[in-house]
Scaffold this motif. Structure first.
Motif, PDB file in Angstrom:
ATOM      1  N   LEU A 176      51.373 -31.635 -29.453  1.00  0.00           N
ATOM      2  CA  LEU A 176      50.788 -30.388 -28.999  1.00  0.00           C
ATOM      3  C   LEU A 176      51.195 -29.256 -29.925  1.00  0.00           C
ATOM      4  CD1 LEU A 176      51.574 -30.805 -25.191  1.00  0.00           C
ATOM      5  CD2 LEU A 176      49.587 -31.617 -26.464  1.00  0.00           C
ATOM      6  N   ASN A 177      50.221 -28.473 -30.348  1.00  0.00           N
ATOM      7  CA  ASN A 177      50.470 -27.349 -31.249  1.00  0.00           C
ATOM      8  C   ASN A 177      50.363 -26.038 -30.485  1.00  0.00           C
ATOM      9  OD1 ASN A 177      50.614 -28.576 -34.079  1.00  0.00           O
ATOM     10  ND2 ASN A 177      48.730 -29.482 -33.294  1.00  0.00           N
ATOM     11  N   PHE A 178      51.326 -25.171 -30.713  1.00  0.00           N
ATOM     12  CA  PHE A 178      51.340 -23.852 -30.098  1.00  0.00           C
ATOM     13  C   PHE A 178      51.516 -22.828 -31.216  1.00  0.00           C
ATOM     14  CE2 PHE A 178      52.866 -26.882 -26.991  1.00  0.00           C
ATOM     15  CZ  PHE A 178      52.113 -26.567 -25.864  1.00  0.00           C
ATOM     16  N   SER A 179      50.416 -22.481 -31.845  1.00  0.00           N
ATOM     17  CA  SER A 179      50.481 -21.584 -32.996  1.00  0.00           C
ATOM     18  C   SER A 179      50.270 -20.124 -32.619  1.00  0.00           C
ATOM     19  CB  SER A 179      49.442 -21.998 -34.045  1.00  0.00           C
ATOM     20  OG  SER A 179      48.135 -22.005 -33.477  1.00  0.00           O
ATOM     21  N   LYS A 180      49.713 -19.868 -31.437  1.00  0.00           N
ATOM     22  CA  LYS A 180      49.442 -18.504 -31.011  1.00  0.00           C
ATOM     23  C   LYS A 180      50.532 -18.034 -30.057  1.00  0.00           C
ATOM     24  CE  LYS A 180      44.399 -18.797 -31.458  1.00  0.00           C
ATOM     25  NZ  LYS A 180      43.092 -18.618 -30.763  1.00  0.00           N
TER      26      LYS A 180
END
Length: 312
Positions: A176-180
């Protein structure tokens, strides 16, 4: 008749009788099972076997069988579903009973039904609690990725998850990516091939990747001429840093005087500006950088101060 098993204690005699080892392959043939009774002590001369219909040992009278050490074919009468064994040593000293074995499962290794365990591989620096302005601890993510890793002996598992109430996704090991930056609510559960789940897991955390922003200004408006600002020791330097995420930790600065090497970073204090001016009579390079409580560091801002030599 005295019934016991394996370990005998008396006031004068202490005989340790350990239960047999099953050395042959077990075979379940209708109501007859075959195995070997192998004594681990020379004084064990016989074994006593009790057959039971149920696990409630106090509600019935068992069917008892005596057997000598060595191979045995145990015939199980109809209706008897359990049995247990104890060793008999010389002088009819009896040991403790074994556990109650189930005839239908004897010699078989039942497939264990395990409850899957899922975890986010959290190191001490992956999710960190930071106190909010209201004094409540909030979890902040220190990396932009999370992998949900099932830790279970089961190979066939599936993971269901969703983020911030969105649609459910199903996979085996999501990255899971959380870039914001923002607030997140991660819900997930792990289910094995038998449909057993470890229950819903919920993680609420914040993502903060933006560093603080620092602005500066001089007190007592300095004199300006042709785009050049002239200051004196009376013109104090005012710094203002803001951070919308985890909050400001501190403002750091470092300097170089003339051709000297740049100093180490120090924390900016009210007295720092006067110390910088009084500690150098050459050109000064001042670098300012703010850091938030999550460790995000601002790109240093530079202020170059050229010393004006006094006319003779």
């Amino acid at each position: 008749m005295n019934f016991g098993f394996l370990r005998i204690k008396s006031t004068r005699i202490r005989i340790l009788l350990f239960f047999l080892c099953f050395t042959c392959h077990f075979q379940l043939q209708a109501k007859q099972i075959q195995f070997s009774l192998v004594p681990d002590r020379e004084d064990i001369i016989q074994y006593e076997i009790e057959l039971w219909k149920t696990e409630e040992l106090g509600d019935e009278i068992p069917f008892r069988v005596l057997a000598n050490p060595g191979p045995i074919s145990l015939f199980i009468p109809d209706g008897y579903e359990f049995f247990r064994i104890r060793a008999i040593a010389k002088r009819k000293v009896r040991g403790f009973w074994t556990e109650l074995y189930k005839v239908a499962l004897f010699g078989k290794k039942p497939k264990p039904i395990t409850k899957p365990i899922a975890k986010i591989p959290v190191k001490t620096d992956v999710l960190v609690p930071i106190e909010s302005r209201e004094g409540k601890p909030e979890l902040f993510l220190t990396t932009n990725q999370i992998t949900i890793v099932p830790t279970s002996v089961e190979k066939k598992i599936r993971i269901q998850y969703r983020i911030n109430g969105g649609p459910w996704q199903t996979t085996t090991s999501p990255l899971l990516n959380f870039s914001k930056d923002g607030n997140y609510r991660l819900e997930y559960k792990v289910t094995n091939e038998l449909g057993i789940s470890d229950g819903m897991q919920v993680w609420e955390f914040k993502v903060d990747t933006k560093p603080p922003v620092t602005t500066y200004s001089f007190l007592d408006p300095p004199f300006q001429k042709k785009g050049t600002t002239f200051i004196s020791s009376k013109n104090g330097l005012l710094l203002h840093s803001s951070d919308e995420g985890s909050g400001l930790s501190n403002i750091r600065y470092r300097t170089s005087c003339g051709d000297d090497q740049v100093s180490d970073y120090n924390v900016w204090l009210e007295s720092s500006w006067m110390e910088i001016l009084s500690g150098c009579d050459k050109n000064i390079l001042l670098e300012i950088s703010a850091v938030d409580r999550l460790g995000n560091e601002e790109v240093p801002k530079q202020i170059i101060i050229q010393t004006q030599k006094k006319a003779k």
